[in-house]
Design a protein around this motif. Sequence first.
Motif, PDB file in Angstrom:
ATOM      1  N   ASP A  19       0.806  -1.219   0.000  1.00 23.27           N
ATOM      2  CA  ASP A  19       0.000   0.000   0.000  1.00 23.27           C
ATOM      3  C   ASP A  19       0.844   1.276   0.000  1.00 23.27           C
ATOM      4  OD1 ASP A  19       0.928  -0.305   2.588  1.00 23.27           O
ATOM      5  OD2 ASP A  19      -0.946   0.342   3.517  1.00 23.27           O
ATOM      6  N   ALA A  20       2.097   1.163  -0.406  1.00 22.68           N
ATOM      7  CA  ALA A  20       2.979   2.332  -0.561  1.00 22.68           C
ATOM      8  C   ALA A  20       3.401   2.412  -2.025  1.00 22.68           C
ATOM      9  CB  ALA A  20       4.199   2.223   0.339  1.00 22.68           C
ATOM     10  N   TYR A  21       3.164   3.557  -2.627  1.00 24.43           N
ATOM     11  CA  TYR A  21       3.456   3.753  -4.041  1.00 24.43           C
ATOM     12  C   TYR A  21       4.474   4.872  -4.200  1.00 24.43           C
ATOM     13  CZ  TYR A  21      -0.324   0.595  -5.022  1.00 24.43           C
ATOM     14  OH  TYR A  21      -1.104  -0.521  -5.079  1.00 24.43           O
ATOM     15  N   ALA A  22       5.452   4.612  -5.056  1.00 22.94           N
ATOM     16  CA  ALA A  22       6.530   5.572  -5.260  1.00 22.94           C
ATOM     17  C   ALA A  22       6.710   5.837  -6.750  1.00 22.94           C
ATOM     18  CB  ALA A  22       7.827   5.037  -4.658  1.00 22.94           C
ATOM     19  N   TYR A  38      -1.876   9.679 -12.509  1.00 21.96           N
ATOM     20  CA  TYR A  38      -3.196   9.481 -11.914  1.00 21.96           C
ATOM     21  C   TYR A  38      -3.791   8.125 -12.304  1.00 21.96           C
ATOM     22  CZ  TYR A  38      -3.452  14.051  -9.758  1.00 21.96           C
ATOM     23  OH  TYR A  38      -3.220  15.138  -8.958  1.00 21.96           O
ATOM     24  N   GLY A  39      -3.478   7.642 -13.493  1.00 16.14           N
ATOM     25  CA  GLY A  39      -3.936   6.316 -13.897  1.00 16.14           C
ATOM     26  C   GLY A  39      -3.338   5.228 -13.019  1.00 16.14           C
ATOM     27  N   LEU A  40      -2.040   5.350 -12.714  1.00 17.93           N
ATOM     28  CA  LEU A  40      -1.389   4.390 -11.824  1.00 17.93           C
ATOM     29  C   LEU A  40      -1.992   4.458 -10.422  1.00 17.93           C
ATOM     30  CD1 LEU A  40       2.288   4.945 -12.994  1.00 17.93           C
ATOM     31  CD2 LEU A  40       0.913   2.885 -13.356  1.00 17.93           C
ATOM     32  N   LEU A  41      -2.280   5.658  -9.957  1.00 15.85           N
ATOM     33  CA  LEU A  41      -2.893   5.809  -8.639  1.00 15.85           C
ATOM     34  C   LEU A  41      -4.311   5.250  -8.615  1.00 15.85           C
ATOM     35  CD1 LEU A  41      -1.584   9.347  -7.607  1.00 15.85           C
ATOM     36  CD2 LEU A  41      -0.924   7.133  -6.632  1.00 15.85           C
ATOM     37  N   GLU A  42      -5.067   5.449  -9.681  1.00 17.65           N
ATOM     38  CA  GLU A  42      -6.434   4.896  -9.742  1.00 17.65           C
ATOM     39  C   GLU A  42      -6.381   3.375  -9.598  1.00 17.65           C
ATOM     40  OE1 GLU A  42      -9.492   6.248  -9.811  1.00 17.65           O
ATOM     41  OE2 GLU A  42      -8.658   8.261  -9.708  1.00 17.65           O
ATOM     42  N   GLY A  43      -5.397   2.744 -10.227  1.00 14.04           N
ATOM     43  CA  GLY A  43      -5.228   1.304 -10.082  1.00 14.04           C
ATOM     44  C   GLY A  43      -4.948   0.923  -8.638  1.00 14.04           C
ATOM     45  N   ALA A  44      -4.155   1.751  -7.951  1.00  9.37           N
ATOM     46  CA  ALA A  44      -3.833   1.502  -6.542  1.00  9.37           C
ATOM     47  C   ALA A  44      -5.085   1.595  -5.679  1.00  9.37           C
ATOM     48  CB  ALA A  44      -2.787   2.501  -6.055  1.00  9.37           C
ATOM     49  N   GLU A  46      -8.062   0.851  -6.468  1.00  6.95           N
ATOM     50  CA  GLU A  46      -8.894  -0.331  -6.674  1.00  6.95           C
ATOM     51  C   GLU A  46      -8.484  -1.461  -5.735  1.00  6.95           C
ATOM     52  OE1 GLU A  46     -11.570  -0.829  -8.719  1.00  6.95           O
ATOM     53  OE2 GLU A  46     -11.480   1.319  -9.141  1.00  6.95           O
ATOM     54  N   ILE A  47      -7.205  -1.479  -5.361  1.00  9.36           N
ATOM     55  CA  ILE A  47      -6.662  -2.543  -4.518  1.00  9.36           C
ATOM     56  C   ILE A  47      -6.689  -2.164  -3.037  1.00  9.36           C
ATOM     57  CG2 ILE A  47      -4.596  -3.921  -4.037  1.00  9.36           C
ATOM     58  CD1 ILE A  47      -3.780  -3.378  -6.979  1.00  9.36           C
ATOM     59  N   HIS A  79      -9.974  12.029  -6.226  1.00 10.13           N
ATOM     60  CA  HIS A  79      -9.794  10.665  -5.728  1.00 10.13           C
ATOM     61  C   HIS A  79      -8.599  10.585  -4.785  1.00 10.13           C
ATOM     62  CE1 HIS A  79     -12.172   8.639  -9.227  1.00 10.13           C
ATOM     63  NE2 HIS A  79     -12.938   9.329  -8.414  1.00 10.13           N
ATOM     64  N   ALA A  80      -7.551  11.316  -5.086  1.00  8.15           N
ATOM     65  CA  ALA A  80      -6.363  11.299  -4.230  1.00  8.15           C
ATOM     66  C   ALA A  80      -6.705  11.764  -2.817  1.00  8.15           C
ATOM     67  CB  ALA A  80      -5.265  12.184  -4.826  1.00  8.15           C
ATOM     68  N   LEU A  81      -7.541  12.772  -2.721  1.00  6.12           N
ATOM     69  CA  LEU A  81      -7.908  13.290  -1.406  1.00  6.12           C
ATOM     70  C   LEU A  81      -8.604  12.247  -0.545  1.00  6.12           C
ATOM     71  CD1 LEU A  81      -9.188  16.853  -2.371  1.00  6.12           C
ATOM     72  CD2 LEU A  81      -7.045  16.258  -1.227  1.00  6.12           C
TER      73      LEU A  81
END
Length: 143
Positions: A19-22, A38-44, A46-47, A79-81
């Motif tokens: 659950d940590a993304y860099a 943002y696409g990579l974060l949207e995938g995160a 979902e998980i 979504h990030a917020l």
Amino acid sequence: MIAIDEPPHVRRIDTDRDDAYAFEIVGHITSADVENLYGLLEGAYEIHDRIDVIVILHHYEGFDWQAAFKEQTMIGKTHALRHIRKYAFVGGPGWMSSIVSIVRPFFSMEIRHFELDQAEAAWEWIGAAPLKPTTPDEVKAGV
């Protein structure tokens, strides 16, 4: 084979926590780079309902400000917020620290800026570490 004119400016860095993304961002940040991030974060999202993020900026050469106001970017920010617990910015221009200080009170997430030479402290702050990239020889050896 088709030659790519310019390599992507956003690269994902694998971490020791699911659950940590860099991400590492190099050079000029384009609209396509923002959409990719943002696409990579949207995938995160979902998980994982909540994640921690570290963004490391190298050789910053500017930002496509039109990207900041695109509909997809606005959706990504919203979504990030809802999903990011801690957000560490590392490096970038000198004004980055001031901007983070100004916007910090308006976010529910914890957000901090670190100088490039403080990258290790940023990793510690989010409670994660980068994984060493696997070389082709390590893949063959099953490491």
